[in-house]
Design an enzyme around this catalytic site. Structure first.
Site, PDB file in Angstrom:
ATOM      1  N   ASP A 112     -37.789 -16.720 -14.877  1.00  0.00           N
ATOM      2  CA  ASP A 112     -36.618 -16.431 -15.703  1.00  0.00           C
ATOM      3  C   ASP A 112     -36.402 -14.922 -15.678  1.00  0.00           C
ATOM      4  O   ASP A 112     -37.204 -14.158 -16.244  1.00  0.00           O
ATOM      5  CB  ASP A 112     -36.913 -16.927 -17.133  1.00  0.00           C
ATOM      6  N   HIS A 113     -35.331 -14.502 -15.028  1.00  0.00           N
ATOM      7  CA  HIS A 113     -35.147 -13.062 -14.820  1.00  0.00           C
ATOM      8  C   HIS A 113     -34.777 -12.335 -16.116  1.00  0.00           C
ATOM      9  O   HIS A 113     -34.710 -11.113 -16.144  1.00  0.00           O
ATOM     10  CB  HIS A 113     -34.073 -12.831 -13.744  1.00  0.00           C
ATOM     11  N   ARG A 114     -34.548 -13.090 -17.187  1.00  0.00           N
ATOM     12  CA  ARG A 114     -34.314 -12.417 -18.471  1.00  0.00           C
ATOM     13  C   ARG A 114     -35.629 -11.912 -19.047  1.00  0.00           C
ATOM     14  O   ARG A 114     -35.664 -10.938 -19.802  1.00  0.00           O
ATOM     15  CB  ARG A 114     -33.673 -13.394 -19.482  1.00  0.00           C
ATOM     16  N   PRO A 156     -31.395 -17.526 -15.719  1.00  0.00           N
ATOM     17  CA  PRO A 156     -31.094 -16.876 -14.435  1.00  0.00           C
ATOM     18  C   PRO A 156     -32.345 -16.938 -13.565  1.00  0.00           C
ATOM     19  O   PRO A 156     -33.330 -16.250 -13.827  1.00  0.00           O
ATOM     20  CB  PRO A 156     -30.742 -15.433 -14.813  1.00  0.00           C
ATOM     21  N   ILE A 184     -38.705 -11.791 -17.009  1.00  0.00           N
ATOM     22  CA  ILE A 184     -39.620 -11.268 -15.986  1.00  0.00           C
ATOM     23  C   ILE A 184     -38.799 -10.479 -14.975  1.00  0.00           C
ATOM     24  O   ILE A 184     -37.735 -10.941 -14.537  1.00  0.00           O
ATOM     25  CB  ILE A 184     -40.260 -12.447 -15.221  1.00  0.00           C
TER      26      ILE A 184
END
Ligand code: CAO
Length: 570
Positions: free
Chosen positions: A542-544, A366, A546
């Protein structure tokens, strides 16, 4: 058990034809009439059916072989045929003794030598006998071409049946190819094909006669419309006498239903699908849209294995994504040649790897991109001051070594960016080293050599290493090891232009910095607007792993380091 040689039948051409698909494997049980091999002539693709049931004991050809009528394709272990056929003969004799009056009708069923020889004949003979026993009569009817969805004079590209064949209702008889689609024309009823009046290359339109079918007494047209039965029976003698007419009376002909079948063959956006009847049949059974399947056969032909891979991937995606609607829609390329001249170039290894990596990252990560601008006015002045020394050292001092060093500094201060996510094991891997990749644009494509221990190297060392890596990348002299082990990547398009972009995270890293072209902008210093050299930064992450606040902290810290590189000393 006995061994039967299965050879190439008469496919209507004298020259050798190419084997393009082998549909069975050694040791596989095969039913009579099941397709075993696909061969391609100039005009059509033809499936060779198995003459009888058995188990494949050896395959004597390979894909690409050229074969002629009579050439050995494979060997088949069959049940003892003699015993079986003797039993059949005895049964037939018994039936005939019981029904001596049916002699006049038996000629139809004895017509196909195939029926007497093949394993499939067992069922055919039995049903013929029982049909006679029940006193049902066959009618010969013309089979005509149904509505072709507006197409006219459509070419016959495959003829799937021969005179004398026992035909099932809905069994494909011929395949037509228009400029929009490939269509199978199915039989409207079951029965014996008395005559076939089309051959490869013929052009057919709605209403043209394909052949004559001796319709089984209790099936076919009559079963579709019981009101037609009496009418058909009263006209049956005139039907037989008028069998050679090309445009039959509507009540005469065994009209192929204007079936859903054909509409299914007209694919989305008129794209052609090259596939044999067995593959089409399987696709129909599985409810798969062949237009969505990427064909790996010659000329993009969809093979059975392609269909299996497609269906498997759909099932897997549906399982992984929960509801089936979450499956990633596949797409099929259009026929570009239909729009003009084209040239085809195979992807080289770098392009293939890049495409696969980008897709993997795009689909798994994501992505969010944080934008910022660094004031590099002072840095640029310092860099220019060093030009003479750079020349002395034989290096080119661009903004890149400063960016590498500054990013290494930020990665040390914000170690949450120097991680990889291991979702399988539900854990985070923290790295105690700082290796940074730099994207290099080469004539062969994008490569990302990795500079090791950036945090421990001087700007001069980094400048030298950047030059060396870029040079080796462009000459394709990088080793696989040179491109592994990165913790973070910098993709600089600064020398080319642009104000911002959204780079794709280089898995298994969790962030990448995109650098665009520095430009002078008016900045308010509290009392007036002054020209400052601003460097656009685009941090994708990577929003998972960070969160947005950390991303803002990263770019803010990076901007302050670039604005005053004395921060590097702190
Ligand atoms: N703004 C303004 N000017 C810049 C700049 C920036 N952000 N970055 C570089 N420049 C200048 C340099 O200073 C140099 O000018 P001078 O000779 O006057 O100093 C000039 O542009 C050319 O630089 P360069 O491209 O030779 O060197 P580099 O260190 O900036 O970049 C490399 C090296 C290998 C990264 C680059 O050549 C390259 O391949 N970039 C493309 C990377 C890429 O394709 N990324 C996209 C990947 S997809 O996400």
């Amino acid at each position: 058990m006995s061994t039967v040689d299965v050879t190439v039948p008469d496919v209507g051409v004298d020259e050798a034809v190419e084997v393009i698909e082998i549909l069975v494997e050694k040791g596989e049980p095969v039913d009579a009439e099941a397709p075993i091999v696909v061969i391609e002539t100039d005009k059509a693709t033809v499936e060779v059916p198995c003459p009888e049931s058995g188990t494949v004991s050896s395959i004597e050809i390979q894909i690409g072989d050229k074969v002629k009528e009579g050439d050995l394709l494979l060997k088949l272990e069959t049940e003892a045929r003699e015993d079986a056929s003797q039993e059949q003969e005895q049964e037939q004799e018994q039936e005939q003794e019981q029904e001596p009056d049916n002699d006049s009708q038996s000629g139809e069923h004895a017509a196909g030598p195939k029926k007497e020889e093949s394993g499939a004949a067992d069922a055919g003979l039995q049903s013929a006998a029982s049909s006679q026993a029940s006193g049902q009569q066959s009618e010969t009817r013309d089979i005509t071409v149904p509505d072709l969805g507006g197409s006219d004079a459509v070419e016959v590209i495959e003829v799937l049946v021969s005179e004398g064949d026992s035909i099932e209702a809905e069994q494909a008889l011929i395949v037509l190819e228009s400029d929009k689609a490939t269509m199978e024309i199915p039989s409207p009823a079951s029965g014996i094909l008395k005559a076939l009046s089309v051959s490869l290359g013929d052009k057919l339109s709605e209403g043209d006669v394909i052949g004559q079918l001796a319709v089984d007494g209790d099936e076919g047209v009559s079963s579709r419309d019981s009101n037609q039965d009496s009418e058909a029976e009263t006209t049956s003698s005139s039907l037989q006498s008028g069998a050679s007419d090309t445009k039959p009376q509507s009540s005469d002909a065994a009209q192929v239903p204007k079936p859903q079948n054909i509409e299914k063959m007209l694919t989305k956006e008129g794209a052609r699908v090259h596939a044999g009847p067995a593959v089409r049949k399987l696709a129909r059974e599985l409810g798969a849209d062949l237009a969505q399947v990427q064909g790996s056969g010659p000329k993009g032909r969809v093979l059975k294995d392609d269909l299996k891979v497609y269906v498997k991937s759909q099932v897997t995606r549906a399982q992984e994504g929960g509801a089936p609607g979450n499956a990633l829609p596949a797409y099929k390329l259009p026929d570009f040649e239909a729009f003009g001249e084209i040239e085809i170039e195979n992807l080289d290894k770098i392009q293939r790897v890049t495409a696969a990596n980008m897709t993997t990252s795009w689909l798994n990560v994501p992505h969010v991109t944080q934008f910022d601008e660094a004031d590099i006015t002072e840095l640029e002045a310092f860099r220019k001051d060093q030009k003479a020394q750079a020349e002395q050292r034989g290096v080119k001092l661009t903004p890149l070594p400063f960016l590498l060093k500054s990013c290494a500094h930020v990665l040390c201060k914000l170690p949450q960016f120097n991680v990889s996510l291991d979702l399988e094991q539900q854990r985070l891997i923290r790295k105690k080293y700082v290796h940074i990749g730099m994207a290099v644009d080469t004539p062969a494509g994008l490569v990302v050599p990795v500079i090791r221990d950036v945090d421990r190297k001087s700007i001069w060392e980094l400048a030298e290493e950047c030059m060396d890596m870029a040079d080796r990348a462009k000459r394709r002299k990088l080793s696989p090891g040179d491109m592994q082990g990165g913790c973070f990547t910098i993709s600089s398009l600064g020398s080319l232009g642009g104000t911002a972009f959204t780079p794709i995270v280089n898995l298994p890293e969790v962030a990448i910095l995109g650098v665009s072209k520095a430009d002078f902008k008016p900045k308010y210093d509290g009392s007036e607007f002054v020209p400052r050299l601003m460097l656009p930064l685009s941090l994708s992450y990577d929003h998972r792993a960070i969160n947005g606040a950390d991303a803002a902290r990263f770019t803010t810290l990076l901007c302050s380091v670039l604005a005053d590189i004395r921060h590097l000393l702190l």
